[in-house]
Design an enzyme around this catalytic site. Structure first.
Site, PDB file in Angstrom:
ATOM      1  N   ARG A  24     -57.110 -53.747 -41.613  1.00  0.00           N
ATOM      2  CA  ARG A  24     -57.449 -52.820 -40.855  1.00  0.00           C
ATOM      3  C   ARG A  24     -57.386 -53.329 -39.490  1.00  0.00           C
ATOM      4  O   ARG A  24     -58.141 -52.882 -38.284  1.00  0.00           O
ATOM      5  CB  ARG A  24     -58.876 -52.226 -40.776  1.00  0.00           C
ATOM      6  CG  ARG A  24     -59.269 -51.657 -42.290  1.00  0.00           C
ATOM      7  CD  ARG A  24     -59.043 -50.072 -42.035  1.00  0.00           C
ATOM      8  NE  ARG A  24     -58.882 -49.356 -43.307  1.00  0.00           N
ATOM      9  CZ  ARG A  24     -60.239 -48.383 -43.355  1.00  0.00           C
ATOM     10  NH1 ARG A  24     -60.949 -48.383 -42.887  1.00  0.00           N
ATOM     11  NH2 ARG A  24     -60.133 -47.783 -44.524  1.00  0.00           N
ATOM     12  N   ARG A  28     -60.701 -48.822 -34.983  1.00  0.00           N
ATOM     13  CA  ARG A  28     -61.658 -48.182 -33.865  1.00  0.00           C
ATOM     14  C   ARG A  28     -62.248 -49.405 -33.093  1.00  0.00           C
ATOM     15  O   ARG A  28     -63.180 -49.228 -32.115  1.00  0.00           O
ATOM     16  CB  ARG A  28     -62.867 -47.496 -34.782  1.00  0.00           C
ATOM     17  CG  ARG A  28     -62.379 -46.172 -34.823  1.00  0.00           C
ATOM     18  CD  ARG A  28     -63.139 -45.410 -36.091  1.00  0.00           C
ATOM     19  NE  ARG A  28     -63.079 -46.120 -37.285  1.00  0.00           N
ATOM     20  CZ  ARG A  28     -63.540 -45.863 -38.309  1.00  0.00           C
ATOM     21  NH1 ARG A  28     -64.243 -44.871 -38.356  1.00  0.00           N
ATOM     22  NH2 ARG A  28     -63.384 -46.491 -39.618  1.00  0.00           N
ATOM     23  N   ARG A  37     -57.243 -41.788 -30.595  1.00  0.00           N
ATOM     24  CA  ARG A  37     -58.149 -41.175 -31.645  1.00  0.00           C
ATOM     25  C   ARG A  37     -58.790 -40.104 -30.988  1.00  0.00           C
ATOM     26  O   ARG A  37     -59.341 -38.845 -31.379  1.00  0.00           O
ATOM     27  CB  ARG A  37     -58.921 -41.860 -32.134  1.00  0.00           C
ATOM     28  CG  ARG A  37     -58.284 -42.390 -33.521  1.00  0.00           C
ATOM     29  CD  ARG A  37     -58.244 -41.336 -34.695  1.00  0.00           C
ATOM     30  NE  ARG A  37     -59.470 -41.145 -35.536  1.00  0.00           N
ATOM     31  CZ  ARG A  37     -60.008 -40.054 -35.377  1.00  0.00           C
ATOM     32  NH1 ARG A  37     -59.782 -38.912 -34.794  1.00  0.00           N
ATOM     33  NH2 ARG A  37     -61.127 -39.904 -36.303  1.00  0.00           N
ATOM     34  N   ASP A  73     -52.696 -44.477 -44.643  1.00  0.00           N
ATOM     35  CA  ASP A  73     -54.031 -44.531 -45.292  1.00  0.00           C
ATOM     36  C   ASP A  73     -53.424 -44.455 -46.775  1.00  0.00           C
ATOM     37  O   ASP A  73     -52.436 -43.954 -47.069  1.00  0.00           O
ATOM     38  CB  ASP A  73     -54.745 -43.349 -44.774  1.00  0.00           C
ATOM     39  CG  ASP A  73     -56.220 -43.696 -45.518  1.00  0.00           C
ATOM     40  OD1 ASP A  73     -56.893 -44.576 -44.926  1.00  0.00           O
ATOM     41  OD2 ASP A  73     -56.524 -43.240 -46.491  1.00  0.00           O
ATOM     42  N   TYR A 149     -61.371 -41.711 -55.867  1.00  0.00           N
ATOM     43  CA  TYR A 149     -61.455 -40.738 -54.790  1.00  0.00           C
ATOM     44  C   TYR A 149     -61.113 -39.547 -55.318  1.00  0.00           C
ATOM     45  O   TYR A 149     -61.525 -38.655 -54.910  1.00  0.00           O
ATOM     46  CB  TYR A 149     -60.446 -41.153 -53.437  1.00  0.00           C
ATOM     47  CG  TYR A 149     -61.144 -42.346 -52.612  1.00  0.00           C
ATOM     48  CD1 TYR A 149     -62.143 -42.196 -51.949  1.00  0.00           C
ATOM     49  CD2 TYR A 149     -60.712 -43.765 -52.804  1.00  0.00           C
ATOM     50  CE1 TYR A 149     -62.683 -42.947 -50.970  1.00  0.00           C
ATOM     51  CE2 TYR A 149     -61.144 -44.424 -51.962  1.00  0.00           C
ATOM     52  CZ  TYR A 149     -62.047 -44.212 -51.139  1.00  0.00           C
ATOM     53  OH  TYR A 149     -62.548 -45.186 -50.195  1.00  0.00           O
TER      54      TYR A 149
END
Ligand code: CP3
Length: 346
Positions: A24, A28, A37, A73, A149
Site C-alpha cells: 500500500r 492515502r 482521489r 485492487d 469478500y
C-alpha cells in the site's frame, strides 16, 4: 534495470543492501494521492491506465524504494465475474450480490482476463514511466481471501458465512475456489505478459483458518496458481497475515518469496520456511507511528534476525495505514538501506 536488488533478493542472490518496498505504498498517507482521489473515485483511478500509472509512480518519485507495485485492487476481477463491487466511502468494499449458494457460484463467469485489459495497459504505462529505475510488481488476491469478500459481501470479523460454506457445502466451496484460481492464474499471466517483473499473491485473511483446514480447503487451489505460473519465469511472492502457524504449508503451496507478518520473529519464520526460500517482511505497520529511535530499534532488530543472509526483502507485515506520518516512511526506508549496507563479492 538500474536498481535490481529487489529481483536479486527474490532469487536469494547477494545484494549491496536490503531492498525495501511497502505494501500500500501508494495511498492515502500521501498528499499527492489524496489530491487525485479528491477528483476521482477509487475505481476510476484503477480503470484509467494513465491515472493508475501515475499513482504507481507517486511513492517512487518521493522515496528511494526498491520496487513499485501497480496501482489496482484485489477485488477488480469481481465485476467481470458478475459480482457487483463498490468502494463505499469510509466503509471499504461492498459486494451487493454476495454468493451464498451453489447456483450463485455456478453463475460466476470464469473470465479470460480480457475484461481487465485496463490493468495490463496501466502496467505497460507504468513500466515506460519507470524507465527501468526499479522493477514493477503485479498482484492479485488469492482464492480464499477473494472468496471471503464474495461470500460475506465485504470485510468480515469471524468469516462466519465463509466457513459455513466451507464446512456445510464443500462441493460448492471447492467450485468457487477453483473458479477463482483459474481466473487469477490467467489474470496474473496477463500482468506478466504486460510487463510485471514479479507478482504477489495476497492471501490477507487466510490466517483465520486452522492449518488442517488450510491444507484441505485452500492449499490445492493456491498450488494450481503457482504451478500454472512457474514457467513464466518471474519471482512470485506468497503473502498472508496471521499465518505464523501455517508458513510451512504456504511454502508448500508455492512461491519463491514467503510474506511474513510481525507476529513472529523473522528468524523463526525463515527457519520454518527454509533458507533456500526468500522472505519478505516484517515490520508492524503500526511501528511507523513510534518515535524515530524506536522505529530504528525495530528496523535494526529485523535486519539482525535476517543476519545478512541473501533473500530478505524488507516490508511491513501488512499494508501501510492512511494516517501514517510520511516522514517516518521516508526515515524507515533510509534506515533499511543504511543499516544493511554491505560489501558484495562479485
Ligand atoms: O500496495 C499498493 O500500493 C497497490 C495497491 C493496492 C490496493 N489494494 C489499493 C487500495 C493493493 C496491493 C491492494 C490489495 C488489497 N485490496 C488487499 C490485500 C492487501 C491487504 O491490505 O490485506 C485487500 C484485502 C484489498 C481490499 C480492499 N481494497 C479493502 C479492504 C479496501 C478498503 C480498506 C481501505 O484501506 O480503505 C480497499 C480499498 C483500497 N485499495 C484503497 C487503496 C489505496 C483505498 C481506496 C481509497 O483511496 O479510498
Amino acid at each position: 534495470m538500474i536498481n535490481d536488488r529487489f529481483l536479486k533478493a527474490c532469487r536469494c542472490e547477494p545484494v549491496d543492501c536490503t531492498p525495501v518496498w511497502f505494501m500500500r505504498q501508494a495511498g492515502r498517507y500521501m498528499p499527492e494521492y489524496r489530491a487525485l482521489r479528491a477528483k476521482h473515485s477509487m475505481l476510476e483511478l484503477c480503470k484509467t491506465p494513465e491515472l493508475a500509472a501515475q499513482v504507481t509512480l507517486q511513492p517512487i518519485d518521493r522515496f528511494p524504494l526498491d520496487a513499485a507495485i501497480i496501482f489496482a485492487d484485489i477485488l477488480l476481477p469481481f465485476e467481470p465475474m458478475g459480482l457487483n463491487l463498490e468502494f463505499a466511502e469510509g466503509e471499504g468494499p461492498v459486494i451487493h450480490n454476495p454468493v451464498r449458494d451453489h447456483a450463485a457460484v455456478e453463475r460466476l463467469s470464469v473470465i479470460d482476463g480480457g475484461e481487465l485489459n485496463y490493468v495490463a495497459e496501466a502496467i505497460g504505462q507504468a513500466r515506460r514511466a519507470l524507465n527501468a529505475r526499479v522493477p514493477l510488481i503485479g498482484f492479485a488476491g488469492a482464492p480464499f481471501t477473494l472468496a471471503s469478500y464474495a461470500i460475506e459481501g465485504g470485510s468480515s470479523r469471524n468469516y462466519l458465512l465463509t466457513k459455513q460454506m466451507m464446512y456445510c457445502e464443500p462441493k460448492t466451496w471447492h467450485l468457487l475456489m477453483d473458479k477463482f484460481a483459474r481466473v487469477i492464474t490467467g489474470y496474473l499471466r496477463q500482468q506478466i505478459k504486460a510487463g510485471a517483473q514479479a507478482i504477489q499473491l495476497f492471501d490477507s485473511w487466510v490466517g483465520c483458518l486452522s492449518v488442517g483446514d488450510y491444507v484441505e480447503y485452500v492449499l490445492p487451489h493456491v498450488q494450481l496458481i503457482f504451478e500454472g505460473l512457474k514457467r513464466e519465469g518471474v519471482p512470485m511472492i506468497h503473502f498472508g497475515t496471521g499465518t505464523s502457524a501455517m508458513l510451512r504449508q504456504m511454502r508448500a503451496a508455492g512461491g519463491d518469496v514467503i510474506g511474513v507478518d510481525w507476529r513472529i520473529p523473522l528468524d523463526e519464520a525463515w527457519e520454518i520456511v527454509g533458507h533456500d526460500t526468500a522472505v519478505q517482511g516484517n515490520l508492524d505497520p503500526l511501528a511507523l507511528y513510534a518515535p524515530l529511535p524506536e522505529v530504528e530499534r525495530r528496523v535494526e532488530d529485523i535486519l539482525r534476525r535476517a543476519a545478512g543472509r541473501p533473500g530478505h526483502i524488507f516490508n511491513l507485515g501488512h499494508g501501510i495505514l492512511p494516517t501514517t506520518p510520511i516522514e517516518h516512511v521516508a526515515a524507515a526506508i533510509d534506515m533499511v538501506h543504511k543499516l544493511s549496507a554491505r560489501q558484495v563479492k562479485s
